[in-house]
Structures are given as C-alpha cells and as structure tokens.
Design a protein around this motif. Sequence first.
Motif, PDB file in Angstrom:
ATOM      1  N   PHE A   1       0.786  -1.223  -0.049  1.00  0.00           N
ATOM      2  CA  PHE A   1       0.072  -0.016   0.101  1.00  0.00           C
ATOM      3  C   PHE A   1       0.743   1.370  -0.039  1.00  0.00           C
ATOM      4  O   PHE A   1       0.387   2.228  -0.327  1.00  0.00           O
ATOM      5  N   ILE A   2       2.238   1.232   0.406  1.00  0.00           N
ATOM      6  CA  ILE A   2       2.833   2.262   0.883  1.00  0.00           C
ATOM      7  C   ILE A   2       3.702   2.515  -0.167  1.00  0.00           C
ATOM      8  O   ILE A   2       4.780   1.811  -0.650  1.00  0.00           O
ATOM      9  N   ASP A   3       3.791   3.753  -0.670  1.00  0.00           N
ATOM     10  CA  ASP A   3       4.752   4.269  -1.757  1.00  0.00           C
ATOM     11  C   ASP A   3       6.081   4.885  -1.100  1.00  0.00           C
ATOM     12  O   ASP A   3       6.235   5.902  -1.133  1.00  0.00           O
ATOM     13  N   PHE A   4       6.844   3.865  -0.905  1.00  0.00           N
ATOM     14  CA  PHE A   4       8.140   4.436  -0.132  1.00  0.00           C
ATOM     15  C   PHE A   4       8.982   5.050  -1.092  1.00  0.00           C
ATOM     16  O   PHE A   4       9.961   5.925  -0.642  1.00  0.00           O
ATOM     17  N   GLU A   5       9.054   4.558  -2.405  1.00  0.00           N
ATOM     18  CA  GLU A   5      10.114   5.346  -3.392  1.00  0.00           C
ATOM     19  C   GLU A   5       9.637   6.983  -3.378  1.00  0.00           C
ATOM     20  O   GLU A   5      10.773   7.552  -3.577  1.00  0.00           O
ATOM     21  N   ALA A   6       8.522   7.118  -3.296  1.00  0.00           N
ATOM     22  CA  ALA A   6       8.035   8.461  -3.397  1.00  0.00           C
ATOM     23  C   ALA A   6       8.854   9.462  -2.261  1.00  0.00           C
ATOM     24  O   ALA A   6       8.984  10.619  -2.283  1.00  0.00           O
ATOM     25  N   TYR A   7       9.205   8.770  -1.128  1.00  0.00           N
ATOM     26  CA  TYR A   7       9.847   9.403  -0.068  1.00  0.00           C
ATOM     27  C   TYR A   7      11.293   9.238  -0.020  1.00  0.00           C
ATOM     28  O   TYR A   7      11.978   9.395   1.070  1.00  0.00           O
ATOM     29  N   GLY A   8      11.994   8.653  -1.077  1.00  0.00           N
ATOM     30  CA  GLY A   8      13.380   8.327  -1.309  1.00  0.00           C
ATOM     31  C   GLY A   8      13.597   7.296  -0.500  1.00  0.00           C
ATOM     32  O   GLY A   8      14.918   7.190  -0.250  1.00  0.00           O
ATOM     33  N   LEU A   9      12.914   6.181  -0.468  1.00  0.00           N
ATOM     34  CA  LEU A   9      13.174   4.938   0.342  1.00  0.00           C
ATOM     35  C   LEU A   9      13.274   3.684  -0.592  1.00  0.00           C
ATOM     36  O   LEU A   9      12.341   3.206  -1.127  1.00  0.00           O
ATOM     37  N   SER A  10      14.555   3.154  -0.787  1.00  0.00           N
ATOM     38  CA  SER A  10      14.672   2.108  -1.704  1.00  0.00           C
ATOM     39  C   SER A  10      14.399   0.951  -0.936  1.00  0.00           C
ATOM     40  O   SER A  10      14.487   0.822   0.390  1.00  0.00           O
ATOM     41  N   GLU A  11      14.725  -0.286  -1.522  1.00  0.00           N
ATOM     42  CA  GLU A  11      14.531  -1.603  -0.794  1.00  0.00           C
ATOM     43  C   GLU A  11      15.608  -1.610  -0.112  1.00  0.00           C
ATOM     44  O   GLU A  11      15.509  -2.117   1.134  1.00  0.00           O
ATOM     45  N   SER A  12      16.890  -1.273  -0.529  1.00  0.00           N
ATOM     46  CA  SER A  12      17.978  -1.628   0.350  1.00  0.00           C
ATOM     47  C   SER A  12      17.975  -0.792   1.779  1.00  0.00           C
ATOM     48  O   SER A  12      18.163  -0.956   2.691  1.00  0.00           O
ATOM     49  N   ARG A  13      17.344   0.631   1.609  1.00  0.00           N
ATOM     50  CA  ARG A  13      17.319   1.543   2.663  1.00  0.00           C
ATOM     51  C   ARG A  13      16.136   0.948   3.640  1.00  0.00           C
ATOM     52  O   ARG A  13      16.544   1.229   4.738  1.00  0.00           O
ATOM     53  N   LEU A  14      15.315   0.241   3.216  1.00  0.00           N
ATOM     54  CA  LEU A  14      14.407  -0.266   4.063  1.00  0.00           C
ATOM     55  C   LEU A  14      14.699  -1.433   4.716  1.00  0.00           C
ATOM     56  O   LEU A  14      14.674  -1.600   5.870  1.00  0.00           O
ATOM     57  N   TYR A  15      15.596  -2.409   4.097  1.00  0.00           N
ATOM     58  CA  TYR A  15      16.231  -3.363   4.847  1.00  0.00           C
ATOM     59  C   TYR A  15      17.100  -2.841   5.846  1.00  0.00           C
ATOM     60  O   TYR A  15      17.554  -3.416   7.036  1.00  0.00           O
ATOM     61  N   SER A  16      17.824  -1.558   5.736  1.00  0.00           N
ATOM     62  CA  SER A  16      18.888  -1.201   6.615  1.00  0.00           C
ATOM     63  C   SER A  16      18.228  -0.804   8.110  1.00  0.00           C
ATOM     64  O   SER A  16      18.923  -0.659   9.193  1.00  0.00           O
ATOM     65  N   LEU A  17      17.051  -0.586   7.919  1.00  0.00           N
ATOM     66  CA  LEU A  17      16.228  -0.077   9.230  1.00  0.00           C
ATOM     67  C   LEU A  17      16.104  -1.081  10.074  1.00  0.00           C
ATOM     68  O   LEU A  17      15.771  -0.820  11.204  1.00  0.00           O
ATOM     69  N   LYS A  18      16.535  -2.403   9.620  1.00  0.00           N
ATOM     70  CA  LYS A  18      16.555  -3.395  10.943  1.00  0.00           C
ATOM     71  C   LYS A  18      17.560  -3.211  11.805  1.00  0.00           C
ATOM     72  O   LYS A  18      17.502  -3.486  13.015  1.00  0.00           O
ATOM     73  N   ALA A  19      18.596  -2.221  11.579  1.00  0.00           N
ATOM     74  CA  ALA A  19      19.507  -1.864  12.537  1.00  0.00           C
ATOM     75  C   ALA A  19      19.116  -1.106  13.694  1.00  0.00           C
ATOM     76  O   ALA A  19      19.833  -0.885  14.671  1.00  0.00           O
ATOM     77  N   VAL A  20      17.917  -0.386  13.553  1.00  0.00           N
ATOM     78  CA  VAL A  20      17.500   0.505  14.552  1.00  0.00           C
ATOM     79  C   VAL A  20      16.272  -0.174  14.998  1.00  0.00           C
ATOM     80  O   VAL A  20      15.336   0.647  15.677  1.00  0.00           O
ATOM     81  N   SER A  21      15.981  -1.340  14.843  1.00  0.00           N
ATOM     82  CA  SER A  21      14.840  -1.918  15.314  1.00  0.00           C
ATOM     83  C   SER A  21      14.559  -1.915  16.825  1.00  0.00           C
ATOM     84  O   SER A  21      13.496  -1.612  17.226  1.00  0.00           O
ATOM     85  N   ASP A  22      15.728  -2.339  17.420  1.00  0.00           N
ATOM     86  CA  ASP A  22      15.582  -2.201  18.852  1.00  0.00           C
ATOM     87  C   ASP A  22      15.463  -0.835  19.452  1.00  0.00           C
ATOM     88  O   ASP A  22      14.783  -0.676  20.374  1.00  0.00           O
ATOM     89  N   ILE A  23      16.191   0.093  18.780  1.00  0.00           N
ATOM     90  CA  ILE A  23      15.989   1.593  19.308  1.00  0.00           C
ATOM     91  C   ILE A  23      14.615   1.876  19.163  1.00  0.00           C
ATOM     92  O   ILE A  23      14.135   2.485  20.040  1.00  0.00           O
ATOM     93  N   TRP A  24      14.011   1.700  17.919  1.00  0.00           N
ATOM     94  CA  TRP A  24      12.835   2.127  17.932  1.00  0.00           C
ATOM     95  C   TRP A  24      11.690   1.349  18.806  1.00  0.00           C
ATOM     96  O   TRP A  24      10.796   2.199  19.037  1.00  0.00           O
ATOM     97  N   ARG A  25      11.836  -0.010  18.834  1.00  0.00           N
ATOM     98  CA  ARG A  25      10.990  -0.334  19.825  1.00  0.00           C
ATOM     99  C   ARG A  25      10.913  -0.029  21.275  1.00  0.00           C
ATOM    100  O   ARG A  25      10.136   0.321  21.866  1.00  0.00           O
ATOM    101  N   HIS A  26      12.120   0.525  21.575  1.00  0.00           N
ATOM    102  CA  HIS A  26      12.244   0.767  22.958  1.00  0.00           C
ATOM    103  C   HIS A  26      11.651   2.131  23.146  1.00  0.00           C
ATOM    104  O   HIS A  26      11.114   2.745  24.089  1.00  0.00           O
TER     105      HIS A  26
END
Length: 563
Positions: A12-37
């Motif tokens: 549903f979400i048009d990530f590329e319109a916000y400058g988010l490639s698939e690789s950038r989306l994948y990189s967000l896993k590195a901050v998942s614990d920080i975000w969850r907290h």
Amino acid sequence: MTIMLADGESGFIDFEAYGLSESRLYSLKAVSDIWRHAVIEEARVVPGGAAEEAFVAICCDMPVMLADTDWQRRWMQTWHELYGSGVSLGEIFRFFFRAAERCEADILGDRPQVGRLNLELYSSLRRAITASISCAIELGEQLRDAEMGVQGELTALRTLHDLRTDHAQVAVLSLSLVNRNSFVHLSASDLQGLPSMLAQRLQGVLHAQDRVFAGREGEWLLVMPGIRSMAQPSLAAAHLQRLFAEPLRLLSGRALMMDVAIGAAMMPDHGATADAVVHAARLARWNLGTSGQSFGWFEDGLSQDWQKRFRMAEELRKALQHETLELYLQPQVDIETKACTGAELLLRWQRENGEWVPPPLVMELIEENGWRMQLTDWLVRNAMRIAADLSAAGIDISLSLNLTAADMLDEDLPELLAQRIETWHIPPERFTLEITESAMLTDRNRCLSIMHRLRALGFRLALDDFGTGYSSLSYLVSLPLNEIKIDRAFVVAMGESIDSLRLVRTIIDLTRDLDMTPLAEGVETVAQRDQLWALGCTLAQGYHYAKPLPLPAFIEWFNARLA
C-alpha cells in the motif's frame, strides 16, 4: 512507484516517493531495537484501550516489517481502528514524533560529529514514518469519500495535477459554508446527508466539466478547467452567493441558512502547481475576514503576508517543541484585605528577534496548525510546575488557566488533568479552569459533561468574559461554575454611564444569587476598585494591582506586599 514485495504483490505504501529504496528499507533493521524501545517508552503516555494497545504493538515491528504486505494491511486496520475510537490525528502525530525524537537521541546522541551511516539511518527512519502516516491518512480520506459520496482534497490535487499538463487556465474556488446557528441541533440523519446535499447544490450551479471536492473542516474546493478569463469564476461565485441566500431544506424539513465565503485563484497565474493554487485560493478566502466581503481574488501581497505568517508559525512550532513559551502571572486580589488570593496564568511568547507576539495571534497560529493538544499539554504541565514552585516559596495561592473551546470538547481532558495532578501531588482545588462562552456553542451537552467531570475531580471552574458573548440566565444556571469573571469592557464602562453601572451591579448580584464568586478584570484605577467594592464585588485583577509578571518577579511582588 510502490515497492514490489517478496511475494510479487505490491504494498500500500509508496516508499520510493519518499526516497526509500529496498536497500534502505532493509537497513532499518539496524535500528529496530532502538525504535521498539522508543515506542514502548512513549506508549506509557497513551491511554490504554484495546485499540491503542493493538496500535502500539504493531508499531513496534515497523522497521523490520515495513515491506511486508500483511503487516501493511494490519497497520492500516489498526490505524483506522485507533482513529475511529476517538483518538485524534494530533495525538497520533504526537506519539510518532516523540518516539522519533527518542530515536534521534539514541542514534545521533549529543556528539559534536555524527557518522554518515547514523545520519542516513535516522533520515530513513523519519521518511519511513512519514510515508506510513501519509498513506494511512490518504486511505482514510478515500474511505471517507466513499462514505460521503464526495471526493476529497487529495483527489482534487490529483485532478489539478493532471489538468496542469494540458497547459490550460484552471480556476480554483475555496468555498466555506458555515451554518449561522451551528449544527448542534441537527439530527443524525440530517448531518449524514448534509455533505452530499451540499455537493449536489454546488454542482447544480457549475458547468458539466467543473468538479466539486470536500476540503478541510467545512470547506469545498471547486475546480473549473478551460477558463478563458477571470470573469467566469467571478460569475460562478455570484451564482453561489445567490444560491445560499436561500435556506437549504434538509431531509427532515428543517431549513438551514448558510453564510458563504469564496476565495478564487487561477492556475498557473496564481500558482503553478496544484498545492500552490489551492493554497492561493485559501489565502484569498482567509483574507475576506479583514475585508468584510464574501468573495475575493488572490493577490500577490497575500502571499507575502502568508510567508511572514508561515515563518512565524514555524518558529512557534519550534518554541512548542523546545518549550520556550512562557506563562506570566497576573495577581488576583481581595479588594477589602488587599491580600493576593490567586493569579491568572497568561501565555507569553517572545520571538528570537525579541518581538513579543500578541497572545490572540499565538492562539490563531496554534488553532490553524492543529497544535492545540500540544499547547494544552504544555500549559497543564507548566501550571503544575508553577504551583509547585510557588509552594516551595511559601505561596499557596490558587491559579487560573485558560482553556479553549476545543479543549472543552476533548473527552480526554479530565484524564489528562487527573494524571498531572497525581504526578505533581497538587490538590486540584488550587486550580481554576477558565472557559469562554463560545465553548458552549459547538456542542453544549458534551461541554457540560466534561465540565461536570472536571468539577468531580475537584477543579474550580470560571466563566471568562461574561456578558460579551451569548449568555442567557437559563444557560448560566445550568453550568457547574464557581466563578464569573466580569469583562474589562464593563469595568471601564461603568464609570461612563449609569446604565453600564446598573449592568455591572446586575452581574454581581446574579453571580452571588447563584452562589458563585464575581471577579472583575481590567481594574486600573482606585475609583474602579472602590465602585466594585460598593457593588459587592470582592475580587479584582488588573494594572491597579500589577501587570502580568514572570514567576520570579511575581514572587518578589508577593513578598513585598507582606513586608
């Protein structure tokens, strides 16, 4: 472009319109614990209903699940369940922005230099949040459009974008329709059928190629393509004004009179893009409030005024975010004993250039930008802090704080105040909540219910600026008030005519007959003070006693009177 997911199905979400490639989306896993907290910490200030709990739970998984179709479906569902449960967009935004601020502190820290990778991670996280929120809002509007049978602003913008490519003149009318007696007394069936009825009436005046869209909060957007001159939209506006000079007959048979205000702009002359021309039309309509007219075209000077206002609003947003607004205290004094029994907390904001902004303008900007909840939360917390600081200085007086009409329709207000009182361990009896007469006009029953809940918690209630609005005796008797504030205009006028003096006497006598306390505002002279005392008013505030003071100066003033 919408990201293609692993199973070949688009999300549903048009990530590329916000400058988010698939690789950038994948990189967000590195901050998942920080975000969850951050989400869990921020969730402690969110009410704990079932919808909120489900929403918080799915938000925790955002960085690692963004590209998952099933997660996106559940995200949209929980968003709209939360919104449907009564939580406002402002509250949802505040939840996300505060969580993002927590992440910013963890990812970037306070180091003088921040690594490029960390900056990219935080930037990607903010963009992902924005993309997700924007998509949820857009789908929500589409759902609302379907329910109303009327398309909304996003569709209007897309239509204008498509028309722009035709290189033709397009007119946009921003039309505001306001019922003179508000919509409080309409039945549910009348309210439900009103949008489509208005849309049909609007469309009936226009040409076949013209389009009608629902805008913001009672606004309608009329898009008129293929315009050859400004005379055509002006003529259409004249037809609309005549149309709404006659009452609108609802399904129930009730007649509804509407006041109309229309602002007009042309694309590309007044705005080269869809957003720009819609905003230009709105500026033209907003300017009608100062001109006294009901129709007007966009002018270049309006854009300059808006730019100034926009810069001021942006600075105010930062002031709210960094809590650099101030509350000054104006003493409330017992006329007989001359003892200071309380103080009214008054909003003050000084810009970075040293300019003091008038409080009414600050409140206009707050309401225009949807920051009312942030301001109320700040106001309550700072009122508690000031009460605690005064107690530490040995000054246990009552404090009055002003609430807006929108505050008095907020079902969460009593709970917010109860939480703050419990946190600060301050008795609610120390606070007087001042409301204006206009607060009762939008939804009297709802406002009255909230007032009773506030009184049950122990807060005192005061009616501010009594007599300047829509008061009636029956209205006043039904309100759970402790205090009536006599407006400064009456205090000044009572020295100028015998009729004004009688009016002030009547207000004071009425207040005492209802077992309420009268308090006069704007007392500036000894003669005014003495006259009020002779009429039976025992409390006053005004420059005769002191101007509004910052907390240290107020404490000094208070102690000096005891010496």
